[in-house]
Design a protein around this motif. Structure first.
Motif, short mmCIF file in Angstrom:
data_model
loop_
_atom_site.label_atom_id
_atom_site.label_comp_id
_atom_site.label_asym_id
_atom_site.label_seq_id
_atom_site.Cartn_x
_atom_site.Cartn_y
_atom_site.Cartn_z
N LEU B 61 73.91 -28.54 116.18
CA LEU B 61 72.75 -29.09 116.90
C LEU B 61 72.70 -30.61 116.70
CD1 LEU B 61 69.88 -26.54 116.13
CD2 LEU B 61 70.81 -27.08 118.40
N ASP B 62 72.95 -31.05 115.48
CA ASP B 62 72.88 -32.49 115.20
C ASP B 62 74.01 -33.26 115.87
OD1 ASP B 62 70.63 -32.05 113.78
OD2 ASP B 62 71.52 -32.31 111.79
N SER B 63 75.22 -32.68 115.86
CA SER B 63 76.34 -33.36 116.52
C SER B 63 76.03 -33.57 118.00
CB SER B 63 77.63 -32.55 116.37
OG SER B 63 78.11 -32.65 115.05
N VAL B 64 75.48 -32.54 118.63
CA VAL B 64 75.15 -32.64 120.06
C VAL B 64 74.02 -33.66 120.26
CG1 VAL B 64 74.29 -31.42 122.08
CG2 VAL B 64 75.94 -30.31 120.56
N MET B 65 73.01 -33.54 119.42
CA MET B 65 71.85 -34.42 119.55
C MET B 65 72.25 -35.89 119.38
SD MET B 65 68.30 -33.97 117.47
CE MET B 65 68.90 -34.51 115.87
N TYR B 66 73.04 -36.14 118.37
CA TYR B 66 73.46 -37.53 118.12
C TYR B 66 74.36 -38.03 119.26
CZ TYR B 66 71.76 -36.90 113.27
OH TYR B 66 71.00 -36.67 112.16
N ALA B 67 75.21 -37.15 119.79
CA ALA B 67 76.07 -37.55 120.91
C ALA B 67 75.23 -37.85 122.15
CB ALA B 67 77.11 -36.47 121.21
N LEU B 68 74.24 -37.00 122.42
CA LEU B 68 73.39 -37.20 123.60
C LEU B 68 72.61 -38.51 123.48
CD1 LEU B 68 71.95 -33.62 124.27
CD2 LEU B 68 73.81 -34.77 125.48
N ALA B 69 72.27 -38.89 122.25
CA ALA B 69 71.51 -40.13 122.02
C ALA B 69 72.43 -41.34 121.88
CB ALA B 69 70.64 -39.97 120.78
N ASP B 70 73.73 -41.12 122.05
CA ASP B 70 74.72 -42.20 121.85
C ASP B 70 74.61 -42.81 120.45
OD1 ASP B 70 76.05 -42.01 124.27
OD2 ASP B 70 74.64 -43.34 125.29
N LEU B 71 74.27 -41.98 119.49
CA LEU B 71 74.14 -42.46 118.11
C LEU B 71 75.23 -41.88 117.22
CD1 LEU B 71 70.27 -42.13 117.60
CD2 LEU B 71 71.58 -44.26 117.79
N ASN B 72 76.12 -41.05 117.80
CA ASN B 72 77.17 -40.42 116.99
C ASN B 72 78.26 -41.40 116.61
OD1 ASN B 72 77.71 -40.39 119.84
ND2 ASN B 72 79.58 -39.24 119.37
N ASP B 73 78.85 -41.15 115.47
CA ASP B 73 79.95 -41.99 115.02
C ASP B 73 81.25 -41.48 115.64
OD1 ASP B 73 80.61 -44.02 112.43
OD2 ASP B 73 82.27 -42.80 113.18
N GLU B 74 81.81 -42.23 116.55
CA GLU B 74 83.00 -41.79 117.29
C GLU B 74 84.24 -41.79 116.40
OE1 GLU B 74 83.37 -40.75 120.45
OE2 GLU B 74 81.54 -41.38 121.48
N GLU B 75 84.29 -42.73 115.50
CA GLU B 75 85.49 -42.88 114.69
C GLU B 75 85.59 -41.76 113.65
OE1 GLU B 75 87.29 -46.74 112.42
OE2 GLU B 75 86.19 -46.99 114.32
N ARG B 76 84.48 -41.57 112.91
CA ARG B 76 84.46 -40.53 111.89
C ARG B 76 84.48 -39.15 112.55
NH1 ARG B 76 79.43 -40.54 110.11
NH2 ARG B 76 79.50 -42.74 109.62
N GLY B 77 83.85 -39.05 113.71
CA GLY B 77 83.85 -37.79 114.44
C GLY B 77 82.63 -36.93 114.16
N TRP B 78 81.82 -37.28 113.20
CA TRP B 78 80.58 -36.54 112.90
C TRP B 78 79.55 -37.52 112.37
CZ3 TRP B 78 79.32 -37.22 107.82
CH2 TRP B 78 80.38 -37.52 106.93
N GLY B 79 78.32 -37.08 112.40
CA GLY B 79 77.24 -37.90 111.85
C GLY B 79 76.88 -39.09 112.71
N LEU B 80 76.06 -39.95 112.14
CA LEU B 80 75.53 -41.10 112.87
C LEU B 80 76.39 -42.34 112.68
CD1 LEU B 80 71.85 -40.40 111.91
CD2 LEU B 80 72.61 -40.71 114.26
N LYS B 81 76.46 -43.14 113.72
CA LYS B 81 77.19 -44.39 113.58
C LYS B 81 76.37 -45.36 112.72
CE LYS B 81 75.61 -46.16 118.09
NZ LYS B 81 76.04 -46.45 119.46
N ASP B 82 77.04 -46.35 112.19
CA ASP B 82 76.38 -47.36 111.35
C ASP B 82 75.64 -46.69 110.19
OD1 ASP B 82 75.53 -49.88 110.60
OD2 ASP B 82 73.71 -49.80 111.83
N GLU B 83 76.27 -45.65 109.65
CA GLU B 83 75.65 -44.86 108.56
C GLU B 83 75.91 -45.53 107.21
OE1 GLU B 83 73.33 -43.20 107.46
OE2 GLU B 83 73.60 -41.26 108.43
N SER B 84 75.07 -45.21 106.24
CA SER B 84 75.27 -45.68 104.87
C SER B 84 75.03 -44.50 103.92
CB SER B 84 74.33 -46.85 104.56
OG SER B 84 73.00 -46.52 104.90
N TRP B 85 75.38 -44.66 102.67
CA TRP B 85 75.50 -43.51 101.75
C TRP B 85 74.80 -43.72 100.42
CZ3 TRP B 85 77.43 -39.87 104.75
CH2 TRP B 85 78.18 -40.29 105.86
N ARG B 86 73.68 -44.42 100.44
CA ARG B 86 73.01 -44.75 99.18
C ARG B 86 72.26 -43.55 98.60
NH1 ARG B 86 70.12 -49.76 98.48
NH2 ARG B 86 71.38 -49.85 96.60
#
Lengths: 328, 328
Positions: B61-86
């Motif tokens: 659901l999240d992969s689709v949602m993020y893709a539809l919002a153009d917020l998905n990370d294309e390079e990593r292939g999953w999750g949000l772009k411009d993500e951080s891991w703190r």
């Protein structure tokens, strides 16, 4: 972090500190600098605890924990240093609430706590696990395992504590404070046991807000009686310096509750539960008034701006406590 | 985001896409570029959903949602772009688990979802709220409100899907796949209703993993029957290009399940539930084999590297679907 403690502590016996958040957390850090892990127990107010984002937030436990781990943000006065806010920004984007400021690092604490509580761990066990993760050798206890919730009665109605404190920035005028759930909450059994322990040499009420941080602890059934019956003297540190609270609404609340915003007024408010009182140098003129209440007094620099000043104040208080006798 | 859609869509009727995560999410984004919010419904697999950090995680659901919002990370292939891991780093510091990679922005999704589910909202309602927050005009549905959990039977024992997929990086050899809870799970009523709706003009099985993304949807009670009974043709897009999956373990699983890792093998695997099949240009040589199964075929560029190629593939598929007739 506590490497300097490989040498023996010059203090004997157990020390118990009762505390709220920021100011109390600073003194807790000072005490942790001069007492071994086995010597120091810190019991924190949990009446500010609440659920936010579906997570269990324990502001005072966290303030103390972060201070003990030297991870607290000194400038902001709460939360973790080197914090970032991307989770909050993402939450705003999703249309969720974000008035309570939870940082990207801080949220891990709340997530892990909530997860462990849901698994059935006690709040004390969860706190121990979190402290252990952060390398804290001292014991941090919630005042109770019960759910107590501070409500602030104001000119704008009855507010949840965090609504008053964070959302409304302490702006509403305070008429009174209630602690929901207090009647059925039990003083944490480890705290009750320590208060009755003969090896306890000092009980310190940290410079926290008397109304919303210290009162919930003192108001727990049996707490005042145990404090009075304890062999160790109870020493309170004034949260008011020159008519002002270092941080937070204590002085404002005192005025709104028709009480002079002075160090001596706090001593009088604590009443016969304390045996000694520490005032700031700037409040030396109130020492006689406090002594006239039958209390031992100690006038000292009480501003804690760095680890050295925290440690210095802790030593001053412990020395003071060792010299005074329990009032009957 | 979908401003180009102020003009009328050239396509009529409703379109339903059945999808898993990454590859399917790309096609969903393509379809969203050519179909209005009212025209497109995307039903996502929820058998990968699981609880982590006490939070409800719905990867597809999240992969689709993020893709539809153009917020998905294309390079990593999953999750949000411009993500951080703190948050993850802080969790590690506290001694918590962190093998499943949750980013600082992504965690807000899981927190809000978990909070709303705990309040009693349905997963569909929560998904709608999240999509609404991200400005997505199309309908994204979970395949079911029931709890289904994929278990992968491997040479190293039976693993939870995310353990196999993320923790063990798809390295264990797959012997089979089970869906716990599938028997009692119901196809989402809105999905069942749409499948029976006369205005439905195309049903698209996105290029997702047949075994762990598409199968759970098809295996829900009544789903295959509704697909066959639907007036609209069912078109599947091959997740295999030149013997490889663009992302994920589909090809590896096919070999481990003693199936040739070819586009035509996937068509055969779907069997009589599909009416048409889209193969990549690189797999043109398999078109006859697929046609021999009684399926209409479409050979096209199916790699989706940017919005233009996603939109182009969506248009190709919709045109193809409009030309083919439902098999009896």
């Amino acid at each position: 972090m506590y490497a300097s403690l490989t040498t023996e502590s010059p203090y004997t016996g157990q020390v118990l500190a009762l505390t709220g958040g920021v100011g109390g957390a600073k003194l807790a850090r000072g005490l942790a600098g001069v007492l071994s892990g086995a010597q120091l127990t810190i019991a924190a107010n949990t009446a500010d605890d609440f659920d936010y984002w579906g997570l269990r937030i324990c502001p005072d436990l966290d303030s103390v924990m972060y201070a003990l781990a030297d991870l607290n943000d000194e400038e902001r006065g709460w939360g973790l240093k080197d914090e970032s806010w991307r989770t909050r920004i993402a939450m705003r984007r999703l249309g969720g609430d974000e008035w309570f400021q939870i940082g990207d690092q801080d949220v891990a604490t709340h997530i892990l706590r909530t997860q462990l509580l849901a698994k059935g761990d006690s709040l004390a066990a969860v706190t121990e696990k979190l402290c252990c993760g952060l390398g804290i050798p001292h014991t941090l206890l919630p005042m109770t395992e019960g759910r107590v919730a501070t409500k602030v009665i104001t000119d704008q109605g009855c507010l949840e504590f965090q609504e008053y404190f964070v959302r409304d920035k302490c702006e509403p005028e305070v008429r009174g404070v209630l602690f929901d759930g207090l009647e059925s909450a039990q003083l944490h059994p480890k705290l009750a046991a320590l208060l009755a322990d003969d090896t306890l040499s000092a009980i310190i009420i940290c410079p926290s807000n008397p109304f919303v941080s210290v009162d919930p602890i003192l108001a727990l059934s049996g707490c005042r009686e145990l404090l009075k019956a304890a062999k160790a003297p109870v020493v309170a540190v004034s949260p008011i310096i020159a008519g002002r609270a270092v941080k937070g609404p204590a002085a404002k609340m005192m005025r709104e509750l028709a009480m002079p915003a002075t160090a001596s007024a706090v001593a009088a408010y604590y009443g016969d539960v304390i045996d000694g009182y520490v005032l700031d140098d700037l409040d030396a003129s109130y020492a006689d008034e406090v002594a006239a209440m039958g209390l031992d007094t100690c006038v000292s620099q009480t501003m804690m701006s760095d680890v050295a000043s925290k440690t210095q104040l802790a030593e001053t208080i412990l020395d003071f406590a060792s010299r005074i006798t329990k009032k009957k």
